[in-house]
Design a protein around this motif. Sequence first.
Motif, PDB file in Angstrom:
ATOM      1  N   LEU A 103      38.262  49.290  45.123  1.00 22.17           N
ATOM      2  CA  LEU A 103      39.615  49.758  45.399  1.00 22.17           C
ATOM      3  C   LEU A 103      40.082  49.195  46.736  1.00 22.17           C
ATOM      4  N   LYS A 104      41.334  48.773  46.796  1.00 15.90           N
ATOM      5  CA  LYS A 104      41.848  48.213  48.048  1.00 15.90           C
ATOM      6  C   LYS A 104      43.257  48.733  48.304  1.00 15.90           C
ATOM      7  N   HIS A 105      43.753  48.446  49.509  1.00 15.40           N
ATOM      8  CA  HIS A 105      45.106  48.828  49.932  1.00 15.40           C
ATOM      9  C   HIS A 105      45.291  50.342  50.032  1.00 15.40           C
ATOM     10  N   GLY A 106      44.216  51.062  50.376  1.00 16.41           N
ATOM     11  CA  GLY A 106      44.366  52.406  50.885  1.00 16.41           C
ATOM     12  C   GLY A 106      44.174  53.588  49.993  1.00 16.41           C
ATOM     13  N   CYS A 107      44.681  53.524  48.745  1.00 18.44           N
ATOM     14  CA  CYS A 107      44.630  54.672  47.820  1.00 18.44           C
ATOM     15  C   CYS A 107      45.471  55.858  48.288  1.00 18.44           C
ATOM     16  N   GLU A 108      46.325  55.664  49.273  1.00 17.84           N
ATOM     17  CA  GLU A 108      47.150  56.778  49.753  1.00 17.84           C
ATOM     18  C   GLU A 108      48.256  57.110  48.764  1.00 17.84           C
ATOM     19  N   PRO A 109      48.622  58.404  48.656  1.00 16.47           N
ATOM     20  CA  PRO A 109      48.140  59.559  49.429  1.00 16.47           C
ATOM     21  C   PRO A 109      47.009  60.327  48.746  1.00 16.47           C
ATOM     22  N   TRP A 110      46.207  59.649  47.944  1.00 24.88           N
ATOM     23  CA  TRP A 110      45.143  60.307  47.187  1.00 24.88           C
ATOM     24  C   TRP A 110      43.768  59.901  47.712  1.00 24.88           C
ATOM     25  N   VAL A 111      43.611  59.802  49.018  1.00 27.51           N
ATOM     26  CA  VAL A 111      42.346  59.330  49.574  1.00 27.51           C
ATOM     27  C   VAL A 111      41.222  60.323  49.288  1.00 27.51           C
ATOM     28  N   ASP A 112      41.504  61.621  49.349  1.00 28.34           N
ATOM     29  CA  ASP A 112      40.473  62.612  49.023  1.00 28.34           C
ATOM     30  C   ASP A 112      39.948  62.404  47.605  1.00 28.34           C
ATOM     31  N   LEU A 113      40.866  62.143  46.676  1.00 27.80           N
ATOM     32  CA  LEU A 113      40.459  61.879  45.294  1.00 27.80           C
ATOM     33  C   LEU A 113      39.628  60.601  45.222  1.00 27.80           C
ATOM     34  N   ALA A 114      40.043  59.568  45.938  1.00 32.65           N
ATOM     35  CA  ALA A 114      39.284  58.316  45.944  1.00 32.65           C
ATOM     36  C   ALA A 114      37.859  58.554  46.437  1.00 32.65           C
ATOM     37  N   VAL A 115      37.694  59.363  47.473  1.00 32.28           N
ATOM     38  CA  VAL A 115      36.355  59.657  47.987  1.00 32.28           C
ATOM     39  C   VAL A 115      35.522  60.386  46.939  1.00 32.28           C
ATOM     40  N   LYS A 116      36.134  61.336  46.224  1.00 30.02           N
ATOM     41  CA  LYS A 116      35.403  62.033  45.157  1.00 30.02           C
ATOM     42  C   LYS A 116      34.916  61.040  44.105  1.00 30.02           C
ATOM     43  N   LEU A 117      35.769  60.069  43.759  1.00 32.13           N
ATOM     44  CA  LEU A 117      35.391  59.084  42.752  1.00 32.13           C
ATOM     45  C   LEU A 117      34.335  58.121  43.282  1.00 32.13           C
ATOM     46  N   TYR A 148      35.202  50.697  48.114  1.00 27.90           N
ATOM     47  CA  TYR A 148      36.485  50.795  48.811  1.00 27.90           C
ATOM     48  C   TYR A 148      36.549  49.733  49.895  1.00 27.90           C
ATOM     49  N   ALA A 149      37.628  48.945  49.912  1.00 27.72           N
ATOM     50  CA  ALA A 149      37.862  47.962  50.969  1.00 27.72           C
ATOM     51  C   ALA A 149      39.107  48.355  51.759  1.00 27.72           C
ATOM     52  N   THR A 150      39.099  48.045  53.042  1.00 28.15           N
ATOM     53  CA  THR A 150      40.126  48.547  53.969  1.00 28.15           C
ATOM     54  C   THR A 150      41.345  47.636  54.086  1.00 28.15           C
ATOM     55  N   SER A 151      41.598  46.787  53.111  1.00 31.20           N
ATOM     56  CA  SER A 151      42.667  45.791  53.188  1.00 31.20           C
ATOM     57  C   SER A 151      44.032  46.409  53.450  1.00 31.20           C
ATOM     58  N   LEU A 169      33.875  48.651  52.728  1.00 32.32           N
ATOM     59  CA  LEU A 169      33.796  47.249  53.122  1.00 32.32           C
ATOM     60  C   LEU A 169      35.026  46.846  53.927  1.00 32.32           C
ATOM     61  N   TYR A 170      34.804  45.962  54.889  1.00 40.03           N
ATOM     62  CA  TYR A 170      35.920  45.474  55.704  1.00 40.03           C
ATOM     63  C   TYR A 170      36.741  44.433  54.949  1.00 40.03           C
ATOM     64  N   ALA A 171      38.051  44.606  54.969  1.00 36.70           N
ATOM     65  CA  ALA A 171      39.002  43.601  54.500  1.00 36.70           C
ATOM     66  C   ALA A 171      40.224  43.676  55.394  1.00 36.70           C
ATOM     67  N   GLY A 172      40.733  42.532  55.795  1.00 42.07           N
ATOM     68  CA  GLY A 172      41.901  42.495  56.672  1.00 42.07           C
ATOM     69  C   GLY A 172      43.199  42.330  55.891  1.00 42.07           C
ATOM     70  N   TYR A 173      44.106  41.559  56.480  1.00 39.02           N
ATOM     71  CA  TYR A 173      45.385  41.281  55.802  1.00 39.02           C
ATOM     72  C   TYR A 173      46.090  40.167  56.578  1.00 39.02           C
ATOM     73  N   PHE A 174      45.282  39.162  56.960  1.00 42.06           N
ATOM     74  CA  PHE A 174      45.784  38.052  57.761  1.00 42.06           C
ATOM     75  C   PHE A 174      45.938  36.819  56.874  1.00 42.06           C
ATOM     76  N   PRO A 175      47.066  36.109  56.974  1.00 44.09           N
ATOM     77  CA  PRO A 175      48.223  36.317  57.858  1.00 44.09           C
ATOM     78  C   PRO A 175      49.375  37.065  57.191  1.00 44.09           C
ATOM     79  N   MET A 176      49.100  37.719  56.066  1.00 43.44           N
ATOM     80  CA  MET A 176      50.169  38.333  55.280  1.00 43.44           C
ATOM     81  C   MET A 176      50.929  39.393  56.062  1.00 43.44           C
TER      82      MET A 176
END
Length: 287
Positions: free
Chosen positions: A195-209, A218-221, A245-252
């Motif tokens: 999963l990437k790009h945050g999962c907001e506003p359901w981050v608690d649900l993402a953690v359960k999954l 989960y990647a932090t892109s 896992l670390y993921a950026g967003y350069f240069p986007m």
Amino acid sequence: MGMPTDLGVIDLMVGIPDGSREEWYAFLQPALKDAESRTSHFPAQYLFRDVPDDPMGADWTAYVLAELDRHGVERAMIGWTGDGGAADRALAEHPDRFFGSVFVDPNQGMEAVRRIRRAVDEAGVKAAELFPAGCVPQVPINDKRMYPVYTVCAELGLPVTVTAGVPGPRVPFECQHPGLVDEVCYHFPELTVVLKHGCEPWVDLAVKLLLKWPNLYYATSAFAPRHYPAEIVRYANTRGAHKVLYAGYFPMGLSLERIFRELPDVGFRDEVWPGFLRDNAIRVFGL
């Protein structure tokens, strides 16, 4: 100790584009309806500050490599296109620095499957990339159109990265609700899903999954480190050090300068950093 500086970071989201920013996001134009989005050079511009400038005619690959070197990034995942553009050339010319992912649109049916196989055969890509809200028409994470993609990726041992949560561009979000991945993980236990790009506003649900499914990561892109969800930091510090896992967003949308300026202030425990910055990517993407 804090964040180490000599690991050789692996960044799971870097871009080497062709053309102008407007051209980067041309694929979204058919889905955009409001005037600001249709005329913006970056449809999610309203969410970001200090978006990196274009290198003003300089070679994109050289520019990106210089930035990776400056910030201790050893390897980066970039998008293979199959058309011989800048990213394809970078993958061919710098295999020690770049590895590929292939974006697929499940609306294309078997052509999407053939595209994945071609990307693996020709470029050795390490992941398939899905943007459910960016497809026209949109394709929900658990839609039957997704299943041929999931099937071939499971067969090939190829991880799938999936954008989840409310998208930045002003398009509907329902197709990216993180809860939809539950069904996918159930039916495809051999498939690795990131999963990437945050999962907001359901981050608690993402953690359960993430706790529930051993094949889900989960990647932090697309998030500046100061905005990493607290739930994800807490999960990494407790039971999820091997899942984040670390993921950026350069240069986007983000500069590496900003990312690496803010990263040391993320509250990861010392033992979490090596997996987050490097080791998890090696294991999950078979580097």
